[in-house]
Write a protein that holds these residues in place. Structure first.
Motif, PDB file in Angstrom:
ATOM      1  N   UNK A 235       4.810   0.327  -7.159  1.00  0.00           N
ATOM      2  CA  UNK A 235       5.151   1.725  -7.386  1.00  0.00           C
ATOM      3  C   UNK A 235       3.921   2.551  -7.055  1.00  0.00           C
ATOM      4  N   UNK A 236       4.135   3.807  -6.755  1.00  0.00           N
ATOM      5  CA  UNK A 236       3.063   4.646  -6.219  1.00  0.00           C
ATOM      6  C   UNK A 236       1.893   4.766  -7.184  1.00  0.00           C
ATOM      7  N   UNK A 237       2.174   5.089  -8.444  1.00  0.00           N
ATOM      8  CA  UNK A 237       1.076   5.299  -9.392  1.00  0.00           C
ATOM      9  C   UNK A 237       0.207   4.055  -9.542  1.00  0.00           C
ATOM     10  N   UNK A 238       0.842   2.932  -9.809  1.00  0.00           N
ATOM     11  CA  UNK A 238       0.083   1.710 -10.055  1.00  0.00           C
ATOM     12  C   UNK A 238      -0.703   1.286  -8.815  1.00  0.00           C
ATOM     13  N   UNK A 239      -0.036   1.276  -7.671  1.00  0.00           N
ATOM     14  CA  UNK A 239      -0.703   0.817  -6.454  1.00  0.00           C
ATOM     15  C   UNK A 239      -1.773   1.782  -5.967  1.00  0.00           C
ATOM     16  N   UNK A 240      -1.542   3.082  -6.158  1.00  0.00           N
ATOM     17  CA  UNK A 240      -2.554   4.065  -5.784  1.00  0.00           C
ATOM     18  C   UNK A 240      -3.817   3.851  -6.617  1.00  0.00           C
ATOM     19  N   UNK A 241      -3.635   3.628  -7.923  1.00  0.00           N
ATOM     20  CA  UNK A 241      -4.785   3.376  -8.796  1.00  0.00           C
ATOM     21  C   UNK A 241      -5.471   2.070  -8.410  1.00  0.00           C
ATOM     22  N   UNK A 242      -4.693   1.037  -8.105  1.00  0.00           N
ATOM     23  CA  UNK A 242      -5.269  -0.253  -7.736  1.00  0.00           C
ATOM     24  C   UNK A 242      -6.040  -0.180  -6.424  1.00  0.00           C
ATOM     25  N   UNK A 243      -5.590   0.680  -5.526  1.00  0.00           N
ATOM     26  CA  UNK A 243      -6.217   0.757  -4.199  1.00  0.00           C
ATOM     27  C   UNK A 243      -7.667   1.230  -4.262  1.00  0.00           C
ATOM     28  N   UNK A 244      -8.060   1.844  -5.366  1.00  0.00           N
ATOM     29  CA  UNK A 244      -9.443   2.291  -5.505  1.00  0.00           C
ATOM     30  C   UNK A 244     -10.402   1.105  -5.567  1.00  0.00           C
ATOM     31  N   UNK A 245      -9.907  -0.036  -6.078  1.00  0.00           N
ATOM     32  CA  UNK A 245     -10.708  -1.255  -6.153  1.00  0.00           C
ATOM     33  C   UNK A 245     -10.214  -2.339  -5.198  1.00  0.00           C
ATOM     34  N   UNK A 246      -9.085  -2.082  -4.554  1.00  0.00           N
ATOM     35  CA  UNK A 246      -8.505  -3.047  -3.618  1.00  0.00           C
ATOM     36  C   UNK A 246      -8.320  -2.332  -2.283  1.00  0.00           C
ATOM     37  N   UNK A 247      -9.345  -2.303  -1.458  1.00  0.00           N
ATOM     38  CA  UNK A 247      -9.352  -1.462  -0.253  1.00  0.00           C
ATOM     39  C   UNK A 247      -8.349  -1.837   0.823  1.00  0.00           C
ATOM     40  N   UNK A 248      -7.742  -3.017   0.730  1.00  0.00           N
ATOM     41  CA  UNK A 248      -6.808  -3.438   1.766  1.00  0.00           C
ATOM     42  C   UNK A 248      -5.362  -3.067   1.467  1.00  0.00           C
ATOM     43  N   UNK A 249      -5.133  -2.418   0.317  1.00  0.00           N
ATOM     44  CA  UNK A 249      -3.769  -2.024  -0.033  1.00  0.00           C
ATOM     45  C   UNK A 249      -3.366  -0.749   0.690  1.00  0.00           C
ATOM     46  N   UNK A 250      -2.135  -0.710   1.144  1.00  0.00           N
ATOM     47  CA  UNK A 250      -1.566   0.510   1.719  1.00  0.00           C
ATOM     48  C   UNK A 250      -0.130   0.632   1.227  1.00  0.00           C
ATOM     49  N   UNK A 251       0.236   1.805   0.757  1.00  0.00           N
ATOM     50  CA  UNK A 251       1.574   2.050   0.214  1.00  0.00           C
ATOM     51  C   UNK A 251       2.518   2.477   1.325  1.00  0.00           C
ATOM     52  N   UNK A 252       3.736   1.959   1.313  1.00  0.00           N
ATOM     53  CA  UNK A 252       4.732   2.355   2.303  1.00  0.00           C
ATOM     54  C   UNK A 252       6.120   2.291   1.688  1.00  0.00           C
ATOM     55  N   UNK A 253       7.078   2.875   2.384  1.00  0.00           N
ATOM     56  CA  UNK A 253       8.447   2.984   1.886  1.00  0.00           C
ATOM     57  C   UNK A 253       9.393   2.493   2.973  1.00  0.00           C
ATOM     58  N   UNK A 254       9.998   1.297   2.804  1.00  0.00           N
ATOM     59  CA  UNK A 254      10.873   0.760   3.844  1.00  0.00           C
ATOM     60  C   UNK A 254      12.037   1.682   4.193  1.00  0.00           C
ATOM     61  N   UNK A 255      12.321   1.747   5.477  1.00  0.00           N
ATOM     62  CA  UNK A 255      13.491   2.461   5.991  1.00  0.00           C
ATOM     63  C   UNK A 255      14.508   1.438   6.460  1.00  0.00           C
ATOM     64  N   UNK A 256      15.720   1.883   6.642  1.00  0.00           N
ATOM     65  CA  UNK A 256      16.770   1.030   7.217  1.00  0.00           C
ATOM     66  C   UNK A 256      16.900   1.382   8.687  1.00  0.00           C
ATOM     67  N   UNK A 257      16.563   0.454   9.557  1.00  0.00           N
ATOM     68  CA  UNK A 257      16.689   0.697  10.986  1.00  0.00           C
ATOM     69  C   UNK A 257      15.905   1.915  11.433  1.00  0.00           C
ATOM     70  N   UNK A 258      16.617   2.843  12.063  1.00  0.00           N
ATOM     71  CA  UNK A 258      15.974   4.065  12.564  1.00  0.00           C
ATOM     72  C   UNK A 258      15.975   5.192  11.535  1.00  0.00           C
TER      73      UNK A 258
END
Length: 355
Positions: A235-258
């Motif tokens: 989820x955005x909040x948790x992963x955004x906070x974690x990314x401060x100490x985990x530099x390889x994390x990137x948040x994304x939102x899957x789409x269906x096809x196009x």
């Protein structure tokens, strides 16, 4: 981060050994009911910092300093926390319950919560609080996924890409019916694929690349950061906070096809536990979490979105979060349907994936 079900106990039955129990200040290890100057919080994971620098860490420290009331803290998966509170119903230990939808609604339906509207609740949107006053969102949030941006030069954009053999044993999502974010995987898949059957057909295919169950979503991010996994849910909040100490994390939102990437609100919602041993202390903590002071720290410290609509955050995190959500289509799940049929959806998922 982050709104709102009815899940049978069998869907949540699992050992609670994995729960993380913390006392944020020295309390001598006494039980919740024995210390009148304390308040016990049962919470879904995500708001406590890996290094003691999260929103909970600051809010609880500030609360203790202002009131002299010690905060005792227990965390685990959303479903685990509700299950634990239900098991203790005849001998209540928790004062405040914080969990994600649809588990906060489940707690309400099980009679685990009692009505109390914290100060400032009138500034929370109607969808973010119960009509009967049993729970209120304290941190807004959105469902999402993460990937390792170092290992993936061409990161995935769609659900379909995750079926590529290159992702074999490199994808993992937390367990639906146990973890709030894991349950959110089903909700988003059913929305994006247009119903239960096509969603389960997709998740059945994805199982060939899926590592397996995880009771806690928060434990997946370190694996993604290290490259043990390439993709996981979150989820955005948790992963955004974690990314401060985990530099390889990137948040994304899957789409269906196009189609466009999609997400939905997944707030941390808090309620006063029925027959709480320290009810008045629980009320004070709920008031404090919704205070202007604490709400301004939601983005600046916690990496989330303020639950109060009158808080207009302008800190660096708030700006970055706004940019992250730009272009993402936000849908509102049919929570009434989920409340009535989630047990069916969980069973369908188990059947499709052999879980």
């Amino acid at each position: 981060m982050r709104n709102p079900a009815r899940i049978p106990a069998r869907g949540l039955a699992l050992p609670l050994a994995g729960l993380v129990a913390l006392t944020l200040t020295a309390c001598g290890g006494s039980s919740a009911a024995s210390d009148e100057n304390s308040v016990t919080v049962y919470s879904a994971d995500g708001l406590r910092g890996e290094n003691g620098d999260g929103w909970y860490d600051k809010v609880f420290k500030d609360f203790e300093k202002q009131t002299g009331i010690t905060v005792k803290y227990v965390e685990g998966g959303s479903g685990e926390m509700v299950q634990r509170a239900a098991r203790e119903k005849s001998n209540t230990q928790a004062d405040v319950l914080v969990t994600l939808p649809p588990f906060i609604q489940q707690a309400d339906e099980k009679g685990l919560l009692t009505a109390y509207e914290p100060e400032g609740a009138d500034q929370v949107d109607g969808a973010g609080r119960a009509a009967d006053g049993t729970w209120t969102s304290v941190v807004n949030n959105y469902f999402g996924f993460i990937h390792n941006k170092k290992e993936l030069k061409n990161p995935p954009r769609t659900w379909e890409e995750l079926l590529d053999p290159a992702y074999k044993e490199k994808v993992q999502y937390s367990t639906p019916g146990v973890a709030g974010d894991g349950t959110a995987v089903l909700i988003k898949a059913m929305h994006d694929f247009g119903g239960q059957e096509p969603a389960m057909a997709y998740l059945k295919k994805l199982q060939s690349n899926n590592v397996g169950p995880s009771a806690s979503t928060g434990k997946l991010a370190p694996k993604v950061d290290k490259g043990e996994l390439l993709v996981a849910n979150g989820d955005v909040q948790m992963n955004f906070a974690q990314s401060k100490d985990m530099p390889n994390l990137s948040i994304w939102f899957p789409a269906r096809g196009d189609g466009k990437p999609t997400s939905f609100a997944l707030p941390y919602a808090a309620g006063l536990v029925a027959k709480a041993p320290h009810s008045e202390n629980g009320k004070k903590l709920l008031d404090f979490m919704l205070s202007e002071r604490a709400q301004r720290d939601v983005s600046a410290v916690g990496g989330g979105f303020a639950a109060r609509k009158d808080i207009k955050a302008t800190d660096a995190n708030a700006v970055e979060l706004a940019g992250l959500m730009e272009g993402v289509e936000i849908f509102e799940p049919d929570w009434a349907d989920i409340g009535a049929n989630l047990d069916t959806y969980i069973d369908a998922w188990k059947s499709a994936t052999g879980s």
